[in-house]
Design a protein around this motif. Structure first.
Motif, PDB file in Angstrom:
ATOM      1  N   LEU A  42      -0.199  -6.699   4.190  1.00 18.03           N
ATOM      2  CA  LEU A  42       0.228  -5.762   3.154  1.00 18.03           C
ATOM      3  C   LEU A  42       1.735  -5.755   2.955  1.00 18.03           C
ATOM      4  N   TYR A  97      -5.566  -7.899  -0.072  1.00 17.86           N
ATOM      5  CA  TYR A  97      -5.690  -7.885   1.383  1.00 17.86           C
ATOM      6  C   TYR A  97      -6.759  -8.865   1.836  1.00 17.86           C
ATOM      7  N   SER A  98      -7.849  -8.939   1.091  1.00 20.14           N
ATOM      8  CA  SER A  98      -8.920  -9.855   1.516  1.00 20.14           C
ATOM      9  C   SER A  98      -8.483 -11.310   1.346  1.00 20.14           C
ATOM     10  N   PHE A 112       0.826  -1.206   0.000  1.00 21.93           N
ATOM     11  CA  PHE A 112       0.000   0.000   0.000  1.00 21.93           C
ATOM     12  C   PHE A 112       0.861   1.257   0.000  1.00 21.93           C
ATOM     13  N   ALA A 156      -6.971  -4.059  -2.370  1.00 21.52           N
ATOM     14  CA  ALA A 156      -8.092  -4.518  -1.544  1.00 21.52           C
ATOM     15  C   ALA A 156      -8.327  -6.014  -1.727  1.00 21.52           C
ATOM     16  N   TYR A 157      -8.330  -6.451  -2.977  1.00 22.20           N
ATOM     17  CA  TYR A 157      -8.511  -7.891  -3.234  1.00 22.20           C
ATOM     18  C   TYR A 157      -7.399  -8.698  -2.579  1.00 22.20           C
ATOM     19  N   VAL A 178      -5.731   0.518  -6.083  1.00 20.35           N
ATOM     20  CA  VAL A 178      -6.338   0.358  -4.756  1.00 20.35           C
ATOM     21  C   VAL A 178      -7.278  -0.845  -4.752  1.00 20.35           C
ATOM     22  N   ILE A 179      -8.032  -1.030  -5.841  1.00 21.05           N
ATOM     23  CA  ILE A 179      -8.930  -2.189  -5.919  1.00 21.05           C
ATOM     24  C   ILE A 179      -8.121  -3.478  -5.784  1.00 21.05           C
TER      25      ILE A 179
END
Lengths: 113, 493
Positions: B187, B181-182, B130, B178-179, B174-175
């Motif tokens: 990170l 991270y999920s 990030f 996010a994926y 960012v998307i």
């Protein structure tokens, strides 16, 4: 809750794409704004929408929420804030200088390439 | 000395902040930014030496231990790239003193310049995915300002497109984070790599890898995502163009290199095939552009795309040889692209045009310029003793070893056509009957030549002294080949 969020995000992305494909510069900027909202909501949703206490040690709660997505969103919001502000100023200046906000007329074909 | 690796980020940052207060005093701005960039070069050299002796340096910001806080990691690859960035920044700055014009200098050219370096060095140094995004944004924000600074019509028109493309790429970044991270729940890049190797590279991880390829491909101008580059890079003045051409696309390429060797190296069948195809198409389409235009700026701009293709091909092959070659070629290309842009800038300021048809016979009056250009052209094409050769040789060798004959052959053949495209400038522009141009006496050619000459000397030394440089490069490539070294250094197990 996640299902609702996914739909909201999808609608935001759809609107953003539609707006960004239009000719008017101002609509494009609104589109980028919506896009970044969608992205931020996606970031929050992908981190997991849990119910729990604030992530502070010593609070003796049974479950904690994950603070990282929120920290990430905070950063991303600030950045998109700055970029949108810059884009608005740029669009205004370009309108003053070039006399149009129509993307069709902003193509770079007049004699420079 | 534990915070040492932070200095290449901190020095330009502090300089940029100080320079804002001196915005009306141009002389002070020049001195401060010049001195700080020299200090930055020295610090980067020391950093490279430190890593050569002590291995990978890491810094956990605010002492939050590795997987939890933000970690800055400086391995050999990133330190070498930071060093090259500092050198390119220093010389470009030297060139801008006499060419950028007081109007731009008064409107925060130097602060933006320094903030751009902050972003580039930060992106090379960070070990947190990030944080990579954040440094990308720092770099992009400065580049938006630099590309529009001056406010001419073409700059305003092209910067809108540049801005829009990058906003979409950042949103996608960012998307993707996010994926990721999920899926893996962390990170820190070393930690992500460890998690992925624990659970295996499933389908979703490959999807994430592809999304990263789209994001970094947009920033790094990989086929088919280079469409914005020729227009946007055409607009700004030459020093800015040199900076962009040498640094910005290379950050995207570095990110591809980092993510594909550190995170997604488990199941490479699918990803590396796509990388190889995209790389080959980048080379071909770049060549078509470079050969088609008779505008010197356009020719050099399309050469950026070719170089990106060559480096990405090296990454896609993933043998130790090809990765070493990619690192070698990446550094070579940063140096030589800056040189070429600066030389082209001198030609344009002499002749007042970038159209080859209106230029001829420059070698009579400016032999020094002509021969420097000739040397850099040879180096770009990869003629043996010069620096382009070794990188390309290793990439081609890796390609043949991995039995990707077509790709290796295209990389090999591309050298010829690159030479053709550059020689077109040389033959049309420098040979022929000398002409006189309006206002050429006013151009301080001798002082402008200093920066490209420094760069070409470094580039020649880099090629001729490959023997001495090789240990550093192979140490950098070792981390790419064996990601465990990186992971162990970061997580300290």
């Amino acid at each position: 809750m996640e299902i609702i969020m996914i739909f909201v995000i999808g609608i935001l992305f759809t609107c953003a794409t539609y707006l960004m494909l239009s000719k008017s510069l101002l609509r494009i900027i609104v589109g980028t704004g919506l896009l970044s909202h969608g992205v931020h909501m996606l970031l929050l949703t992908m981190g997991g929408l849990k119910k729990g206490a604030a992530p502070l040690l010593g609070e003796k709660a049974t479950s904690y929420t994950d603070p990282i997505p929120q920290a990430l969103i905070l950063t991303a919001i600030v950045i998109s804030f700055g970029v949108t502000a810059f884009f608005l100023v740029l669009a205004y200046r370009a309108y003053q200088e070039l006399g149009t906000d129509n993307m069709e007329k902003l193509r770079g074909m007049d004699g420079n390439d | 000395m534990i915070n040492f690796l932070l200095l290449p980020i901190l020095i330009p940052l502090i300089t940029g902040v100080i320079l804002i207060f001196f915005s009306k005093n141009i002389i002070a701005q020049r001195w401060i930014s010049g001195i700080s960039s020299i200090i930055n070069v020295i610090v980067s050299v020391l950093l490279v030496q430190k890593i050569r002796q002590g291995g990978i340096q890491t810094l956990d910001v605010s002492s939050w231990e590795a997987p939890f806080g933000i970690t800055l990691v400086s391995d050999m690859l990133s330190a070498l790239l930071v060093l090259t960035t500092s050198i390119v920044a220093c010389t470009t700055l030297l060139y801008s003193f006499r060419s950028i014009g007081e109007e731009r200098e008064r409107f925060y050219y130097y602060p933006c310049f320094n903030f751009l370096i902050v972003g580039v060095n930060g992106a090379f140094t960070t070990g947190d995915i990030f944080n990579l995004f954040v440094f990308f944004e720092v770099m992009l924000m400065a580049s938006y300002t630099l590309i529009v600074l001056g406010g001419t019509k073409i700059q305003l028109r092209e910067s809108i497109k540049y801005l829009l493309v990058n906003i979409i790429a950042s949103a996608l970044f960012v998307i993707t984070v996010a994926y990721l991270y999920s899926v893996v729940g962390t990170l820190n890049m070393a930690h992500i790599s460890e998690r992925i190797s624990e659970v295996g590279q499933s389908g979703i991880v490959t999807v994430i890898a592809m999304l990263f390829l789209v994001v970094f491909g947009l920033k790094g101008a990989v086929f088919p995502l280079y469409f914005w580059l020729p227009g946007s890079y055409y607009a700004p003045p030459i020093p800015v163009m040199a900076l962009f051409g040498a640094l910005l696309t290379k950050v995207g390429v570095y990110s591809i290199m980092r993510t594909y060797t550190l995170l997604f190296y488990h199941d490479t069948g699918y990803t590396s095939k796509i990388l190889a195809i995209l790389a080959i198409f980048s080379i071909i389409f770049g060549l078509i552009g470079a050969l088609a235009f008779s505008d010197i700026k356009k020719i050099i701009i399309y050469n950026i795309i070719i170089a990106v293709g060559v480096i990405v091909f090296g990454i896609s092959v993933m043998t130790p040889d090809s990765l070493t070659g990619s690192v070698f070629y990446l550094i070579h290309d940063m140096l030589i692209k800056a040189t070429l842009f600066l030389l082209v800038g001198i030609i344009i300021s002499i002749t007042g045009t970038s159209n080859l048809k209106e230029i001829s016979g420059l070698i009579k009056k400016y032999p020094g310029l002509a021969w420097t250009f000739f040397l850099s052209a040879l180096s770009l094409a990869g003629i043996p003793p010069l620096s382009g050769f070794i990188g390309k040789l290793l990439i081609v060798k890796g390609g043949f070893e991995a039995e990707n004959y077509l790709g290796a052959a295209i990389v090999l053949l591309s050298s010829l056509l690159i030479l053709l495209s550059i020689m077109k400038i040389f033959i049309n522009g420098f040979w022929g009957t000398p002409r006189s141009y309006e206002g050429e006496e006013k151009v301080p050619v001798k002082t402008l030549m200093i920066a490209p000459i420094i760069l070409i000397i470094i580039s020649i030394l880099y090629g001729v002294g490959a023997e001495a440089v090789y240990p550093y490069i192979s140490q950098a490539a070792e981390t790419l080949v064996k990601p465990e070294i990186y992971i162990d250094a970061v997580l300290k197990e």
